[in-house]
Design a protein around this motif. Structure first.
Motif, mmCIF file in Angstrom:
data_model
loop_
_atom_site.group_PDB
_atom_site.id
_atom_site.type_symbol
_atom_site.label_atom_id
_atom_site.label_comp_id
_atom_site.label_asym_id
_atom_site.label_seq_id
_atom_site.Cartn_x
_atom_site.Cartn_y
_atom_site.Cartn_z
ATOM 1 N N LEU A 117 -65.725 -47.234 -1.110
ATOM 2 C CA LEU A 117 -66.815 -46.790 -1.995
ATOM 3 C C LEU A 117 -68.123 -47.486 -1.635
ATOM 4 N N GLU A 118 -68.015 -48.788 -1.308
ATOM 5 C CA GLU A 118 -69.220 -49.545 -0.936
ATOM 6 C C GLU A 118 -69.873 -48.946 0.312
ATOM 7 N N THR A 119 -69.025 -48.652 1.307
ATOM 8 C CA THR A 119 -69.562 -48.076 2.543
ATOM 9 C C THR A 119 -70.201 -46.726 2.272
ATOM 10 N N LEU A 120 -69.507 -45.912 1.432
ATOM 11 C CA LEU A 120 -70.062 -44.597 1.088
ATOM 12 C C LEU A 120 -71.440 -44.757 0.449
ATOM 13 N N GLN A 121 -71.520 -45.734 -0.476
ATOM 14 C CA GLN A 121 -72.792 -45.921 -1.168
ATOM 15 C C GLN A 121 -73.896 -46.371 -0.214
ATOM 16 N N LYS A 122 -73.500 -47.129 0.817
ATOM 17 C CA LYS A 122 -74.504 -47.569 1.802
ATOM 18 C C LYS A 122 -74.948 -46.396 2.664
ATOM 19 N N MET A 123 -73.965 -45.521 3.029
ATOM 20 C CA MET A 123 -74.284 -44.399 3.929
ATOM 21 C C MET A 123 -75.134 -43.341 3.241
ATOM 22 N N ALA A 124 -74.780 -43.080 1.943
ATOM 23 C CA ALA A 124 -75.406 -41.940 1.258
ATOM 24 C C ALA A 124 -76.768 -42.310 0.700
ATOM 25 N N ARG A 125 -77.744 -41.463 0.994
ATOM 26 C CA ARG A 125 -79.101 -41.751 0.497
ATOM 27 C C ARG A 125 -79.327 -41.144 -0.883
ATOM 28 N N ASP A 126 -78.506 -40.181 -1.256
ATOM 29 C CA ASP A 126 -78.660 -39.576 -2.587
ATOM 30 C C ASP A 126 -77.318 -38.984 -3.006
ATOM 31 N N ILE A 127 -77.303 -38.380 -4.183
ATOM 32 C CA ILE A 127 -76.046 -37.866 -4.746
ATOM 33 C C ILE A 127 -75.463 -36.753 -3.866
ATOM 34 N N VAL A 128 -76.340 -35.943 -3.257
ATOM 35 C CA VAL A 128 -75.838 -34.837 -2.426
ATOM 36 C C VAL A 128 -75.094 -35.408 -1.216
ATOM 37 N N GLU A 129 -75.679 -36.411 -0.564
ATOM 38 C CA GLU A 129 -75.003 -37.013 0.604
ATOM 39 C C GLU A 129 -73.705 -37.687 0.168
ATOM 40 N N MET A 130 -73.735 -38.348 -0.988
ATOM 41 C CA MET A 130 -72.532 -39.019 -1.487
ATOM 42 C C MET A 130 -71.391 -38.011 -1.653
ATOM 43 N N GLU A 131 -71.720 -36.872 -2.279
ATOM 44 C CA GLU A 131 -70.714 -35.834 -2.503
ATOM 45 C C GLU A 131 -70.229 -35.256 -1.170
ATOM 46 N N GLN A 132 -71.171 -35.071 -0.237
ATOM 47 C CA GLN A 132 -70.802 -34.483 1.054
ATOM 48 C C GLN A 132 -69.867 -35.416 1.829
ATOM 49 N N TYR A 133 -70.202 -36.726 1.853
ATOM 50 C CA TYR A 133 -69.315 -37.665 2.561
ATOM 51 C C TYR A 133 -67.938 -37.701 1.897
ATOM 52 N N SER A 134 -67.913 -37.639 0.561
ATOM 53 C CA SER A 134 -66.593 -37.702 -0.073
ATOM 54 C C SER A 134 -65.803 -36.418 0.195
ATOM 55 N N ASP A 135 -66.497 -35.279 0.393
ATOM 56 C CA ASP A 135 -65.784 -34.050 0.803
ATOM 57 C C ASP A 135 -65.172 -34.213 2.193
ATOM 58 N N PHE A 136 -65.906 -34.892 3.102
ATOM 59 C CA PHE A 136 -65.346 -35.138 4.446
ATOM 60 C C PHE A 136 -64.083 -35.989 4.316
ATOM 61 N N LEU A 137 -64.146 -37.020 3.460
ATOM 62 C CA LEU A 137 -62.983 -37.908 3.329
ATOM 63 C C LEU A 137 -61.809 -37.192 2.687
ATOM 64 N N ARG A 138 -62.104 -36.284 1.746
ATOM 65 C CA ARG A 138 -61.019 -35.643 0.997
ATOM 66 C C ARG A 138 -60.657 -34.261 1.530
ATOM 67 N N SER A 139 -61.333 -33.792 2.563
ATOM 68 C CA SER A 139 -61.090 -32.440 3.103
ATOM 69 C C SER A 139 -61.139 -31.399 2.001
ATOM 70 N N ARG A 140 -62.140 -31.477 1.153
ATOM 71 C CA ARG A 140 -62.176 -30.578 -0.004
ATOM 72 C C ARG A 140 -62.388 -29.135 0.445
ATOM 73 N N MET A 141 -61.603 -28.206 -0.161
ATOM 74 C CA MET A 141 -61.705 -26.802 0.243
ATOM 75 C C MET A 141 -62.220 -25.885 -0.862
ATOM 76 N N PHE A 142 -62.456 -26.429 -2.058
ATOM 77 C CA PHE A 142 -62.918 -25.579 -3.166
ATOM 78 C C PHE A 142 -63.739 -26.433 -4.110
#
Ligand SMILES: C[S@@+](CC[C@H](N)C(=O)[O-])C[C@H]1O[C@@H](n2cnc3c(N)ncnc32)[C@H](O)[C@@H]1O
Length: 507
Positions: free
Chosen positions: A269-294
């Motif tokens: 979570l810490e790394t994600l927070q460092k990588m993401a510049r805003d909520i949209v990037e945060m959500e996008q990175y977590s979709d990559f980690l979770r392979s979200r399909m819907f």
């Protein structure tokens, strides 16, 4: 206009995650002031046969509902149901989304479930344009869509099914042939050592769950969800960009437990927070980690200030319900020994705070009813004889426990902005929800007062239809004895208790 949905209608069901109460609860927690759901206007785009909108209209008689769908056949079926149930606050219109005009007015909640990814680009654009033009200043829109990267895997199955059915025109045959291919593939590909095999196994489980109770119409899901001519998944960041071009911003996902990703370590979570510049990037990175399909994304207007740091004091405006059970039959409320409450989905709340323990116990005893925060606090403090000096602390601790449980599990504590009409008492002339009775005519799945799906046995399906206030207790007992002479399905009062607990009795 003749559409594929006229030939093979979509199984029109209810979706709890689209209910205005769900949207309003999440919006309230994020600092918005959404319109009370008991007197609001709701628009559903692509409403099919009204299966989602009709139970909402019944539960919220002071609100107004408009559904539009391009398929005349589906609208006709839905309109017939509206008249037969006698609903006066819902209108279903055979209309192309592209033809929605300003006269339709402003809506507090706009729902588009299963539309965005399945329509051509100009309709997709119009879905967001409708939100931009018709959403109230504090309104909330719900839009679901297929998302990458997870859908890449589903795309392999879609391509295989499209290839296999490329010469078949008849929709029903297309669906059965595609389904046989999936069955064949899931047997042929080992689930354990290939990514596609593991995915296929979980998809087949989903498909079987989805088809439970609607097997006769089940192939329609496959036909429209996976084999539809248009099926364009998007990355979340693309969707958020599209929304932004229409003056809309990301509010949250409709499953609130998704808002705080579980299963990631602190350092992830810490790394994600460092990588993401805003909520949209945060959500996008977590979709990559979770392979979200819907995704089932809630949007609001760009100018609205969203408070992402949740404030526990907002709980005072909400209602709570719980389908958990105490781990101890008789939990100790009076001291600070920890007690556990467990929900069917595995969620566990452990607390040593006496008022929180008494509050949870109260909620388990009144389920499916909800209690307002004020009622809950008063009942719980009464149960433990709480002193006046502890009032402020009790309020904060109870609010924090309820909020923690809600973010963790959708069943441990449910939060709402209102409570629907529900009856837990057994009357001599029981009345079940008119919409549920209508749905039971040809389905084992009916919608309860909380807009959730209840699954019936064939016997309960028939019994439910008789709970119309015209069949008294003696007549119901006699009918049940005819249908089930051995009485092995249970007594009438057991069935009525089941209906009450399933939030299907209204009086
Ligand atoms: C996959 S179904 C989803 C139905 C329903 N929302 C649900 O989730 O159960 C898509 C629906 O959108 C409707 N639809 C597709 N294109 C449309 C358009 N341009 N205007 C209005 N309705 C449309 C279809 O007729 C169909 O009922």
């Amino acid at each position: 206009m003749q559409t594929d949905y006229d030939a093979v209608p979509y199984p029109s069901l209810s979706y709890a995650q689209t209910h205005p109460d769900r949207l309003a609860t999440i919006a309230t927690l994020l600092g918005l002031q959404p319109k009370p759901v008991t007197r609001c206007r709701v628009l559903e785009l692509g409403c099919a046969g009204g299966g989602n909108l009709l139970p909402m209209a019944q539960a919220l008689p002071g609100s107004e509902f408009v559904g539009v769908d391009a398929s005349q056949a589906q609208i006709d079926t839905g309109s017939l149901a509206v008249r037969s149930i006698g609903l006066r606050n819902v209108e279903l219109r055979a209309l192309d989304i592209l033809d929605i005009a300003p006269e339709m007015g402003v809506f507090d909640y706009i729902i588009a479930h299963g539309v965005y990814s399945w329509v051509p680009p100009q309709v997709r654009d119009k879905v967001l344009q409708v939100c931009q033009d018709h959403l109230a200043p504090q309104g909330v829109a719900y839009i679901s869509y297929n998302s990458y990267p997870g859908w890449h895997m589903m795309g392999i199955l879609r391509d295989a099914m499209l290839y296999r059915t490329r010469d078949i025109a008849d929709p029903t045959e297309r669906a059965t042939t595609a389904r046989s291919l999936l069955d064949f593939m899931s047997e042929a590909i080992p689930a354990d050592n290939t990514a596609l095999g593991a995915f296929l196994k979980s998809y087949m489980r989903f498909l079987q769950g989805e088809l439970k109770g609607v097997s006769a119409r089940g192939n329609a899901f496959l036909l429209h969800d996976e084999l539809e001519r248009v099926n364009d998944p998007v990355y979340f960041s693309q969707f958020a960009g599209h929304a932004a071009r229409h003056g809309l911003q990301f509010l949250a996902e409709a499953e609130f437990t998704d808002v705080f990703p579980k299963g990631f370590s602190e350092s992830t979570l810490e790394t994600l927070q460092k990588m993401a510049r805003d909520i949209v990037e945060m959500e996008q990175y977590s979709d990559f980690l979770r392979s979200r399909m819907f995704r089932q994304t809630l949007l609001c207007r760009q100018e609205v200030e969203v408070h992402r740091a949740l404030s526990v004091s907002l709980l005072s405006h909400l209602w709570a319900a719980s389908r958990s059970q105490p781990a101890n039959k008789e939990p100790n409320l009076c001291d600070v020994s920890p007690e556990q409450f467990r929900a069917p989905d595995g969620g566990v709340l452990t607390t040593d705070h006496p008022v929180s323990k008494a509050a949870l116990l109260h909620l388990t005893s009144i389920y499916p009813r909800a209690a307002s925060f004020g009622e809950l606090l008063a009942v719980a403090r009464d149960a433990v004889n709480a002193s006046q000096e502890k009032l402020a602390n009790d309020i904060i601790s109870l609010q924090a426990n309820l909020l923690k449980a809600y973010t963790y599990s959708s069943q441990l504590v449910e939060l709402h902005t209102y409570t629907p009409a529900l009856s837990l008492q057994m009357s001599s002339l029981p009345i079940a929800s008119p919409v549920a009775r209508h749905e039971a005519r040809d389905s084992l799945i009916v919608t309860n007062a909380w807009h959730e799906r209840a699954h019936l046995t064939p016997l309960r399906q028939r019994l439910l239809m008789l709970l119309d206030g015209a069949h008294d207790h003696d007549l119901l007992v006699a009918t049940l004895a005819e249908w089930d002479p051995s009485g092995e399905s249970g007594s009438l009062s057991e069935h009525l208790q089941w209906f009450a607990r399933a939030a299907l009795l209204v009086a």
